[in-house]
Structure formats: structure tokens, C-alpha cells
Design a protein around this motif. Structure first.
Motif, PDB file in Angstrom:
ATOM      1  N   UNK A   1     -20.379 -25.538 -60.854  1.00 27.11           N
ATOM      2  CA  UNK A   1     -19.902 -26.748 -60.172  1.00 27.11           C
ATOM      3  C   UNK A   1     -21.043 -27.650 -59.689  1.00 27.11           C
ATOM      4  N   UNK A   2     -22.286 -27.348 -60.098  1.00 27.68           N
ATOM      5  CA  UNK A   2     -23.423 -28.144 -59.616  1.00 27.68           C
ATOM      6  C   UNK A   2     -23.259 -29.622 -59.984  1.00 27.68           C
ATOM      7  N   UNK A   3     -23.038 -29.907 -61.249  1.00 28.59           N
ATOM      8  CA  UNK A   3     -22.881 -31.306 -61.670  1.00 28.59           C
ATOM      9  C   UNK A   3     -21.640 -31.956 -61.051  1.00 28.59           C
ATOM     10  N   UNK A   4     -20.607 -31.149 -60.849  1.00 27.36           N
ATOM     11  CA  UNK A   4     -19.381 -31.658 -60.227  1.00 27.36           C
ATOM     12  C   UNK A   4     -19.651 -32.125 -58.803  1.00 27.36           C
ATOM     13  N   UNK A   5     -20.393 -31.322 -58.036  1.00 25.22           N
ATOM     14  CA  UNK A   5     -20.698 -31.692 -56.651  1.00 25.22           C
ATOM     15  C   UNK A   5     -21.547 -32.958 -56.587  1.00 25.22           C
ATOM     16  N   UNK A   6     -22.510 -33.069 -57.503  1.00 28.31           N
ATOM     17  CA  UNK A   6     -23.342 -34.282 -57.544  1.00 28.31           C
ATOM     18  C   UNK A   6     -22.474 -35.505 -57.849  1.00 28.31           C
ATOM     19  N   UNK A   7     -21.555 -35.351 -58.799  1.00 26.09           N
ATOM     20  CA  UNK A   7     -20.671 -36.454 -59.168  1.00 26.09           C
ATOM     21  C   UNK A   7     -19.757 -36.836 -57.999  1.00 26.09           C
ATOM     22  N   UNK A   8     -19.133 -35.842 -57.365  1.00 30.31           N
ATOM     23  CA  UNK A   8     -18.225 -36.124 -56.250  1.00 30.31           C
ATOM     24  C   UNK A   8     -18.969 -36.757 -55.072  1.00 30.31           C
ATOM     25  N   UNK A   9     -20.169 -36.249 -54.778  1.00 34.42           N
ATOM     26  CA  UNK A   9     -20.953 -36.825 -53.689  1.00 34.42           C
ATOM     27  C   UNK A   9     -21.342 -38.270 -53.958  1.00 34.42           C
ATOM     28  N   UNK A  10     -21.678 -38.562 -55.214  1.00 31.23           N
ATOM     29  CA  UNK A  10     -22.053 -39.938 -55.595  1.00 31.23           C
ATOM     30  C   UNK A  10     -20.858 -40.882 -55.466  1.00 31.23           C
ATOM     31  N   UNK A  11     -19.680 -40.401 -55.867  1.00 35.38           N
ATOM     32  CA  UNK A  11     -18.478 -41.223 -55.723  1.00 35.38           C
ATOM     33  C   UNK A  11     -18.164 -41.499 -54.252  1.00 35.38           C
ATOM     34  N   UNK A  12     -18.408 -40.504 -53.412  1.00 33.92           N
ATOM     35  CA  UNK A  12     -18.186 -40.709 -51.972  1.00 33.92           C
ATOM     36  C   UNK A  12     -19.143 -41.763 -51.416  1.00 33.92           C
ATOM     37  N   UNK A  13     -20.369 -41.756 -51.908  1.00 33.99           N
ATOM     38  CA  UNK A  13     -21.317 -42.792 -51.484  1.00 33.99           C
ATOM     39  C   UNK A  13     -20.837 -44.180 -51.904  1.00 33.99           C
ATOM     40  N   UNK A  14     -20.268 -44.280 -53.112  1.00 33.62           N
ATOM     41  CA  UNK A  14     -19.698 -45.547 -53.563  1.00 33.62           C
ATOM     42  C   UNK A  14     -18.531 -45.961 -52.680  1.00 33.62           C
ATOM     43  N   UNK A  15     -17.688 -44.989 -52.321  1.00 34.87           N
ATOM     44  CA  UNK A  15     -16.577 -45.269 -51.417  1.00 34.87           C
ATOM     45  C   UNK A  15     -17.047 -45.737 -50.053  1.00 34.87           C
ATOM     46  N   UNK A  16     -18.173 -45.192 -49.594  1.00 34.82           N
ATOM     47  CA  UNK A  16     -18.754 -45.610 -48.318  1.00 34.82           C
ATOM     48  C   UNK A  16     -19.168 -47.077 -48.373  1.00 34.82           C
ATOM     49  N   UNK A  17     -19.760 -47.474 -49.477  1.00 35.41           N
ATOM     50  CA  UNK A  17     -20.157 -48.879 -49.651  1.00 35.41           C
ATOM     51  C   UNK A  17     -18.934 -49.796 -49.656  1.00 35.41           C
ATOM     52  N   UNK A  18     -17.874 -49.386 -50.336  1.00 36.37           N
ATOM     53  CA  UNK A  18     -16.648 -50.184 -50.373  1.00 36.37           C
ATOM     54  C   UNK A  18     -16.005 -50.277 -48.989  1.00 36.37           C
ATOM     55  N   UNK A  19     -16.081 -49.184 -48.216  1.00 34.45           N
ATOM     56  CA  UNK A  19     -15.546 -49.206 -46.853  1.00 34.45           C
ATOM     57  C   UNK A  19     -16.313 -50.195 -45.980  1.00 34.45           C
ATOM     58  N   UNK A  20     -17.622 -50.282 -46.216  1.00 38.19           N
ATOM     59  CA  UNK A  20     -18.437 -51.255 -45.482  1.00 38.19           C
ATOM     60  C   UNK A  20     -18.007 -52.689 -45.822  1.00 38.19           C
ATOM     61  N   UNK A  21     -17.705 -52.920 -47.095  1.00 35.51           N
ATOM     62  CA  UNK A  21     -17.262 -54.250 -47.525  1.00 35.51           C
ATOM     63  C   UNK A  21     -15.899 -54.583 -46.916  1.00 35.51           C
ATOM     64  N   UNK A  22     -14.961 -53.619 -46.924  1.00 34.38           N
ATOM     65  CA  UNK A  22     -13.641 -53.860 -46.336  1.00 34.38           C
ATOM     66  C   UNK A  22     -13.748 -54.123 -44.841  1.00 34.38           C
ATOM     67  N   UNK A  23     -14.620 -53.375 -44.177  1.00 28.00           N
ATOM     68  CA  UNK A  23     -14.840 -53.595 -42.739  1.00 28.00           C
ATOM     69  C   UNK A  23     -15.337 -55.011 -42.492  1.00 28.00           C
ATOM     70  N   UNK A  24     -16.272 -55.476 -43.310  1.00 27.46           N
ATOM     71  CA  UNK A  24     -16.805 -56.825 -43.148  1.00 27.46           C
ATOM     72  C   UNK A  24     -15.731 -57.887 -43.396  1.00 27.46           C
TER      73      UNK A  24
END
Length: 512
Positions: free
Chosen positions: A479-502
Motif C-alpha cells: 500500500x506504499x504507493x496508495x498512501x502516497x497517492x491518497x495523501x497527495x489527493x488530500x493536499x489537493x483537497x486542502x488547496x481547494x478548501x482554501x479557495x472555497x474559504x476565500x
């Protein structure tokens, strides 16, 4: 005029429903055994996990039904769908039915997943309508109990049939929601009550009971406690904690009786005093109305589903949920296989841990908003942004091979996923209104089955690539590559949340 006691009884009924409708959350506890019984591959097992979530694609049917049908009927339809979906699977596992193919099981799992939407819709609609000005608090309290579902089912199975998990889970999944639905049906209804409902006393006691229940759930999930205490003893403690919320309507009823006696006593003195008493009653009503205005007007714009789908804010919100809570749910669905691949076989303990921390995750937003709403106002998008950050970190922490990292990450993902799930209910009402909520929110959560398929299927492919000729994989590489992929998607979601907040900051500032 209905008694305010009925309002609080409806909340208790919803708590009971939420505590047992999370039937899809206990899938990791018996997924490995189900895989062996059905002789299916990891990809096919992931497809079954997807099927449970895919039922949400048609959750909007339950939203439409809640508009045209009595809520008690919507509730019973959902319970019946679950009975069929899980019940037929149980009959197949126990060899009563022998002619089911894999795709039959897939469709039955899909039907069972859809049943949750029907019950959830009733719970959300009744909670929001009965506690409009305090919907975040009420929704947070009730949905937090859904975080206990996996723990409740796991404790029952461990106490009754620990060596026959798959069939016992399926049996409980089919019957418990129907039984509790029949008990709660008379309570779960919209109460039109305009007088004082003693929210101060009610919510204070309810929060105390809920927090105590959460602490007990977390403590009883710890490995050193489960080794010493019996599963039956832990289960009894959980069941007692589910009865305790009845104290709230009881206290409210006592308060009503005392106030009525006081009014009668005052009326015996002078008509003037009686008039004053009536005036005080009107003041209470006005205060409630002002509170409703404070938290409703200035934010809510009533938006139908067609208009909502044309809003940029909707798609930002949809993708934030997709890359946040949905990724977390996919991780929890795969928890059984993840633990097994790392050589950690305490799956039931892990599922109970994620369930217990998910309980607190769902509760925390409502607790903070209720007690600090007049002192520190934080918008819902900002709150979602705040919990997206630790979710990303938790996935990258899973790259550490220690069991401690697995337990910590599971707890963090459970908390954050639960928090986003709870916040999403109020976010939907504040961005798009309450009038079309039952349909709108089911459209929002349609991202869950999409994410379940995309993220789950990709994880299964990675797992199969690293596995042996029997399709089984052991080691961190699974699951190593899976965790890296999921973590990266969460970082993208964090950026989108910042945009929605703004984008929504000005909108929320109008309410301050």
C-alpha cells in the motif's frame, strides 16, 4: 400544542437510528473472511466495498420520497431495503441459498448501501427542522453516534460469535436497522412547537452524555483494555450509554411541569401577573426567533439542484469532500486488508478505534459551534480546511512501518473524516438552503461511490501488482504507493478548501 419533550424524544430516536445504520462501516471487520468464503480476488472485494457506497448514487430518490411521503414510511422503506440486501447475502453465506453469483452479491450490496441513504435522509430532515437554529449542534450530536456503529456491531459479534464474523455481521446488518426503525418510527417526526424548548438544559446534558459515551468508546477500544475486559461487558456499557439520552426529554418534561405549576400559581394571585407571565412567554419565543434569524438569514439562499450544479462553489465543495472525507472512508473500507498486509491482525481493535475516534470527529464541530459561536465564529469551509491538513499528514505517516504509526494514522483519519461528514450537513444548508436539502445533500454525497470506485480500484491494482501468485500481498510495499497517492489527493483537497474559504468569506462575514 405539542410538548417540547417530543422534540427531544425525536432527537433520541435519531440517535438510536444513527448508532445502527452505519452497516457499511463494519465491512473491514469481516472483509477478509468474506473474501475467502466467496473465493474472490482483492479487486472483486474492493468492488463490493464500492457497491456499498454506490448505493448513494441513487440517494436522491430518498430525498424526493421525503418530500412526498410520510417520514415514517421513508424510514421503513430504508430498513426493508437493508433487510433484503444483507438478509439474502446471509442466507447465501449460510448455504440456505446456493444459486447466487458474484454479481448477485454485488447488486445486493448496492441495495443495502442505498438503504442507508433513506434512513439518513429522515434523520437529517427531522433534526434540521426540529432544531433549525441549533442544527449544527443537533446534527453533530446525532451523526456522532453513527461513528459508533462499527464498534457496536464488532462488540456484538465478538461477544456472540467471534469465529463466524462474516455471517454474524450480515445477520445483524439485516435485522438491527429494521428493529430499531420500528421502535423509532413513532418518535422520528417533525414537531411544530413554538414555545420554549429548554435548549440550554437539553443540549448541556446531551453533550455531557455524548462526550462520556465517546470517552468510554475510545477507552474500551484500546488494546490493553480489550485484553482484560470481556466483549460482553464492553457491549453492555455501550448499550447503557445509548439509553442515557432519554434523560434529556425526562428533564425537559420535569422542567415543563415545574413551569406550568408556577404559571398556575401566579394566575391565582392577579390577572395582571398572568398577563406578565404571558408576556414573558412571548419574550422567550422572540428570543428563539432572533436566534433563528442570526444563524439563518444572511447566509442561506434557497437553491434547487439544477441551479446548484451550475455553481462553482458546489464543484469546489464536491471535490473537497471527494479528496477529503471520501478518501478517508476508502481507507477505512480497506483497513482490514491494510492491517493484514502489515502483519497487524488486530483488525477488530482497529475498526473499533477508527469508529470511536470518528465519533469524536463528528461531535467536535457541533461542540465548538454551540459553546463558542458568540465568541469565535469560524466558517464551515474554514473548519473543513483545518481538518484536511492532518488528514494529509496521516496518510504520509502510514509510510512508517510501525504499528504505532498505523494506530495513530487510523485515529487521525477517523477523527477528520467524521468531522468533515458532520460539517458537510451544515455547509450544504448554508450554501444552498434548507428547502431542497434532502435532494441537494444526497447529490453532494454522490461523490462517495465515485471516490470509492476510483481510489479503491486503484489501491486494489497496486495491491495485486505487489502480491504473489495467490493474489495475497504481505509487506509495506502493498500500500506504499496508495498512501502516497491518497495523501497527495488530500493536499489537493486542502488547496481547494482554501479557495472555497476565500470565495465564501464575504458571505459568512455578513452573519457576524
Amino acid at each position: 400544542m405539542p410538548s417540547s419533550t417530543l422534540q427531544w424524544l425525536s432527537l433520541v430516536g435519531i440517535i438510536w437510528l444513527q448508532a445502527i445504520i452505519g452497516t457499511n462501516t463494519n465491512f473491514p471487520a469481516y472483509s477478509s473472511q468474506l473474501k475467502e468464503l466467496l473465493s474472490i480476488s482483492q479487486v472483486q472485494l474492493n468492488n463490493l466495498a464500492f457497491a456499498s457506497d454506490a448505493g448513494k448514487l441513487f440517494g436522491w430518490f430518498s430525498g424526493l420520497a421525503s418530500i412526498y411521503l410520510p417520514l415514517w414510511l421513508v424510514l421503513l422503506i430504508g430498513s426493508t431495503l437493508g433487510l433484503i440486501g444483507y438478509g439474502v447475502q446471509y442466507l447465501f453465506i449460510t448455504n440456505v441459498i446456493s444459486s447466487l453469483s458474484y454479481w448477485h452479491v454485488f447488486l445486493l450490496t448496492f441495495l443495502a448501501g442505498n438503504s442507508i441513504c433513506w434512513i439518513n435522509t429522515v434523520c437529517y430532515v427531522v433534526t434540521i427542522r426540529n432544531f433549525l437554529s441549533d442544527r449544527q449542534a443537533a446534527v453533530g450530536i446525532t451523526t456522532s453516534y453513527q461513528g459508533l456503529s462499527a464498534k457496536i456491531y464488532a462488540n456484538i459479534v465478538d461477544a456472540v460469535a467471534p469465529h463466524k464474523k462474516a455471517r454474524t455481521f450480515l445477520f445483524l446488518n439485516s435485522l438491527l436497522p429494521l428493529i430499531v426503525g420500528l421502535i423509532a418510527a413513532p418518535l422520528v417526526r417533525e414537531i411544530e412547537f413554538t414555545g420554549p424548548n429548554y435548549k440550554g438544559v437539553g443540549f448541556a446534558v446531551m453533550f455531557a452524555i455524548t462526550i462520556s459515551t465517546g470517552i468510554y468508546a475510545v477507552f474500551s477500544s484500546l488494546q490493553f483494555v480489550t485484553n482484560k475486559a470481556s466483549s460482553l461487558g464492553i457491549l453492555i456499557g455501550i448499550l447503557v450509554s445509548l439509553v442515557l439520552p432519554l434523560l434529556v426529554p425526562l428533564l425537559v418534561k420535569i422542567k415543563e411541569i415545574e413551569n406550568n405549576r408556577e404559571k398556575l400559581r401566579v394566575c391565582d394571585f392577579t390577572m395582571e401577573d398572568n398577563t406578565n407571565e404571558a408576556g414573558e412567554g412571548n419574550e422567550v419565543k422572540d428570543e428563539d426567533d432572533v436566534e433563528v434569524q442570526e444563524y439563518v438569514v444572511g447566509i442561506i439562499e434557497e437553491v434547487g439542484v439544477k441551479l446548484m450544479l451550475r455553481r462553482i462553489n458546489f464543484w469546489l465543495y464536491f471535490l473537497i469532500y471527494f479528496f477529503g472525507a471520501t478518501v478517508g472512508l476508502v481507507y477505512l473500507n480497506n483497513l482490514g486488508q491494510i492491517a493484514e498486509s502489515r502483519g497487524c491482525y488486530g483488525t477488530s481493535s482497529l475498526v473499533s478505534l477508527s469508529s470511536s475516534f470518528g465519533f469524536f470527529g463528528r461531535l467536535m464541530p457541533s461542540l465548538m459551534y454551540y459553546f463558542y459561536r458568540g465568541k469565535c465564529k469560524v466558517s464551515r469551509p474554514a473548519s473543513i480546511l483545518a481538518v484536511m491538513v492532518p488528514t494529509s499528514g496521516a496518510f504520509f505517516l502510514l509510510l512508517n512501518k510501525s504499528d504505532l504509526a498505523l494506530y495513530i494514522s487510523t485515529a487521525v483519519i477517523g477523527v477528520c473524516t467524521g468531522a468533515i461528514t458532520s460539517l458537510a450537513v451544515s455547509t450544504t444548508t448554508e450554501l444552498f438552503g434548507t428547502k431542497h436539502f434532502s435532494v441537494n445533500h444526497n447529490v453532494v454525497v454522490a461523490n462517495i461511490p465515485i471516490g470509492s470506485f476510483v481510489f479503491g480500484y486503484t489501491a486494489a491494482l497496486f495491491y495485486r501488482k505487489e502480491g504473489n501468485e495467490n493474489g495475497k500481498c504481505m509487506g509495506m510495499e502493498c500500500y506504499r504507493n496508495t498512501f502516497i497517492m491518497w495523501g497527495s489527493f488530500c493536499l489537493l483537497g486542502t488547496l481547494l478548501a482554501l479557495i472555497l474559504h476565500a470565495r465564501t468569506r464575504k458571505l459568512y462575514s455578513q452573519n457576524q
